[in-house]
Design an enzyme around this catalytic site. Structure first.
Site, PDB file in Angstrom:
ATOM      1  CD  GLU A 257      -2.790   0.870   2.539  1.00 48.39           C
ATOM      2  OE1 GLU A 257      -3.289   2.071   3.003  1.00 48.39           O
ATOM      3  OE2 GLU A 257      -2.861  -0.214   3.059  1.00 48.39           O
ATOM      4  CB  SER A 258       0.882   4.315  -2.078  1.00 45.59           C
ATOM      5  OG  SER A 258      -0.453   4.744  -2.073  1.00 45.59           O
TER       6      SER A 258
END
Length: 740
Positions: A257-258
């Site tokens: 997840e960024s």
């Protein structure tokens, strides 16, 4: 040459190279001596390890400095297990590497035994409990000042380290369970300290790297604090950015997840920037941007799906004006590009991957060495020695046993026996299970416990092979010298003794059994059995603690009842049972001074064996009656008679009369007679006499009940009338005659 140099450094400089010594063992000696490496290199590394183990205080110092430090590897335990692994034989003949490793293992065991089993040693001899009663930061070390307090502190840290490893296992299965176990074990404060979890993630081996990454990237405020402390546990001073990033990302798997990646890289950038002494970066934002750029470059260069790779010029151009509006030095960016292109950063590493020593890891180690406590110089303490050997007890016993089984040379067999005795010397200080395991294993080598061999085959093997005689002598020598620490092992020892009795190898059988063997073989066997000093085991049982004495009695009583025994003839059964009862009587007479402490348990054992499905009361009961009469005659001549009479008999009578199911028409008169006798003797407390009088009054209800029901016991001629007549005769002489 390298090992000799490091050994000299250990002698003169070890106070200043604590972490460096750990790295030498972890990244050099353990790697080179592991299976899969050439035999020549293994022998060289093994010889280096053994030379260290020959130093008097090496093993205890390694254990204290590394195995008892939650932030370090278990160097002592790894040495012990490595020696066991390399020396464990799977087939004959033994190789030179196995013999070399076994000699190293025995040297280490002798070293521990000689150091903790010393005369005039004032350190406690047991028990050795250690509990984590309250929270203390497990990463904080303590200088050696007060000896007693320091030993307790070291043992507490070892206990914390064990709990941390267990918590790591729970964490890998379920994050919440791992956190709950940390709290339950007093490893986390209340409220939780973020630094505790940070060090837990940083230094606990075997943690799931994916779960660590997900935890650190969580947006929760507490998780962010943990992330900051976790990143602060790294020493980035003196590292290039790519080296620091590699070291950082080796410890967990970067989430996908960024937003989580952003939070993690922000924490890294801040910590890296704060630890840099050079003026390459103007602020932490520059580090953050460049980290993202390096991760993108790493994907571009090493992802096979990317066909057109980024060039060095493109990488430099993409990073223009990121340093506060200015460019970073071209040489710096070029160096980063070449490093990433030639050696990929492991972004999604898995747990259990091999970690190698590299320049960046060495720089971090040097940074850590500036803050850790110096190498602690210490001597053996009995508690530490016991804890040390407990770490390798199982593999050591298994290796000694397997080596004894496969060895053929007499010199190697004697070396095994010496190692066996050293293990027993250590095990007597609170490692009773290890001693029992040792006895059980070597009892098997006596060939006396083979259930499938006939008496002739067993006798032949015992007479012709050196190993059974050596094992038999070793087992009984341990019984003589360390009987106080034997528990379940008594069963194996008694089984061996009974088999010797059946084979007519005990000294009292010698005159008539010489014909069955050659005279020289018979004399040889007899000499070994005499060296066993079997009689001393029972004559000195008065020195045994209660647990050991009860286990010895338990083994004999169960053997007398036929438990685990196979008899070929009734005569053999009668002789074996009689021999067991002779031994039961011998230990009872030797311990008559504490008869009350053990006989109740012996009595319970006798009741238990009577319930065996295949229990044969003959000859057990016949021999038991004779044996018990001998014990009673001995008791009558001691000062214990009166106390035994009041403590056992009064309580038994009160129990019988309190519960109506035990008082029958056939024994009623005897119970009344016994009760009046106790009162007349006046050797019981007044409270008990009053209780007996109350029970006598209540017993009239039984007479009324029997009369109304016209009760009569089946199979006998007793009636209410006959019982009443006995009661009349019982009471009349004492009370009615005086009144007449």
């Amino acid at each position: 040459m390298i090992c000799s140099t490091v050994l000299n450094m250990y002698h003169f400089l070890r106070r200043f190279i604590r972490l460096q010594l750990e790295a030498f063992f972890t990244f050099v000696l353990f790697r080179v001596s592991a299976p899969g490496v050439s035999i020549q290199l293994q022998e060289v590394a093994l010889e280096g390890i053994i030379n260290f183990c020959r130093q008097l205080t090496f093993v205890v110092e390694v254990y204290v400095n590394y195995d008892c430090d939650p932030l370090c590897h278990n160097v002592f335990e790894e040495i012990g297990k490595l020696l066991c692994k390399l020396s464990f034989p799977v087939a004959s003949p033994l190789t030179t590497l196995q013999i070399q490793a076994f000699e190293g293992l025995v040297i280490m065991i002798h070293n521990i035994a000689d150091s903790i089993d010393r005369e005039n040693d004032t350190s406690p001899s047991g028990p050795y409990p250690i509990e984590i009663r309250e929270y203390t930061p497990f990463w904080e070390d303590k200088a050696k000042d007060d000896s007693e307090a320091w030993v307790q502190f070291v043992r507490l840290r070892k206990a914390q380290k064990r709990k941390i490893l267990i918590a790591g296992h729970h964490f890998n299965c379920d994050e919440k369970k791992g956190m709950e176990y940390l709290k339950l074990s007093n490893l986390v404060s209340d409220p939780p300290d973020p630094k505790t979890l940070a060090y837990f993630f940083r230094y606990t081996p075997g943690l799931d790297k994916t779960m660590i990454g997900d935890y650190l990237g969580d947006p929760d405020e507490f998780h962010i604090k943990v992330l900051k402390d976790f990143t602060g546990a790294f020493g980035f001073s003196g590292m290039n950015l790519d080296s620091a990033l590699r070291t950082y990302l080796e410890t967990f798997r970067l989430p996908g997840e960024s937003q989580k990646i952003q939070r993690i890289l922000e924490a890294f950038s801040e910590s890296f920037f704060e630890q840099q002494s050079a003026d390459v970066f103007v602020n932490k934002d520059t580090v953050f941007i460049l980290c993202y750029s390096l991760i993108m470059l790493n994907t571009d260069q090493h992802n096979p799906q990317v066909k057109k790779k980024m060039t060095e010029e493109e990488f430099i151009r993409n990073n223009r004006a990121i340093n506060g509006g200015k460019d970073l030095p071209r040489e710096y960016l070029s160096e980063l590009f070449q490093s990433i292109s030639n050696n990929a950063i492991t972004l999604f590493g898995q747990s259990g991957m091999t970690v190698l020593m590299n320049p960046s890891r060495w720089i971090e180690l040097m940074n850590r060495s500036k803050t850790v406590q110096p190498f602690i110089l210490c001597d053996f303490d009995r508690r530490l020695g016991r804890d040390m050997f407990a770490c390798i007890a199982g593999p050591s016993v298994a290796t000694i046993s397997a080596f004894f089984e496969q060895a053929e040379e007499e010199e190697l067999l004697h070396e095994c026996i010496e190692g066996l005795f050293s293990v027993a010397r250590i095990a007597q200080y609170g490692l009773e299970d290890t001693l029992d395991e040792l006895i059980a294993t070597f009892s098997r080598f006596t060939t006396l416990l083979n259930p499938y061999a006939s008496a002739e085959e067993t006798l032949f093997a015992f007479s012709k092979d050196l190993k059974p005689r050596m094992a038999t002598l070793a087992v009984f020598t341990i019984a003589n010298n360390f009987g106080e620490s034997i528990r379940g092992g008594w069963r194996n020892i008694m089984d061996c003794l009974l088999k010797l009795k059946r084979l007519k190898l005990l000294p009292q059988n010698s005159p008539e059994d010489a014909a069955s063997l050659g005279m020289s073989e018979f004399e040889q066997n007899l000499k070994v059995i005499k060296q066993c000093r079997i009689g001393d085991i029972f004559s000195t049982s008065s020195n045994f603690p209660k647990d050991s004495l009860l286990n010895l009695g338990h083994s004999l009583i169960y053997a007398a009842a036929g438990k685990g025994q196979k008899f070929s003839t009734p005569v053999e059964e009668e002789e074996t049972v009689g021999f067991c009862w002779d031994l039961i009587v011998a230990i009872s007479l030797a311990n008559v001074h504490r008869f009350q402490a053990f006989w109740l348990s012996f009595h319970d054992y006798l009741l238990a064996v009577a319930q065996f499905p295949m229990f044969s009361p003959i000859p057990f009961s016949e021999k038991a009656i004779v044996g018990l009469f001998k014990v009673c005659l001995k008791l009558l001549g001691t000062d214990l008679t009166e106390s035994l009479r009041s403590s056992f008999s009064v309580e038994t009578l009160m129990m019988m009369m309190s519960d109506g199911t035990h008082v029958l028409q056939t024994n009623y008169a005897y119970c009344i007679n016994c009760a009046l006798g106790f009162i007349a003797l006046r050797n019981s407390p007044s409270e008990k006499n009053l209780k007996i009088l109350d029970l006598l009054a209540d017993s009239v209800n039984l007479l009324i009940q029997w009369y109304r029901n016209q009760y009569s016991d089946p199979g006998n001629n007793y009636s209410i009338a006959s019982n009443t007549n006995q009661l009349y005769q019982l009471f009349e002489p004492r009370y009615l005659r005086d009144g007449g």
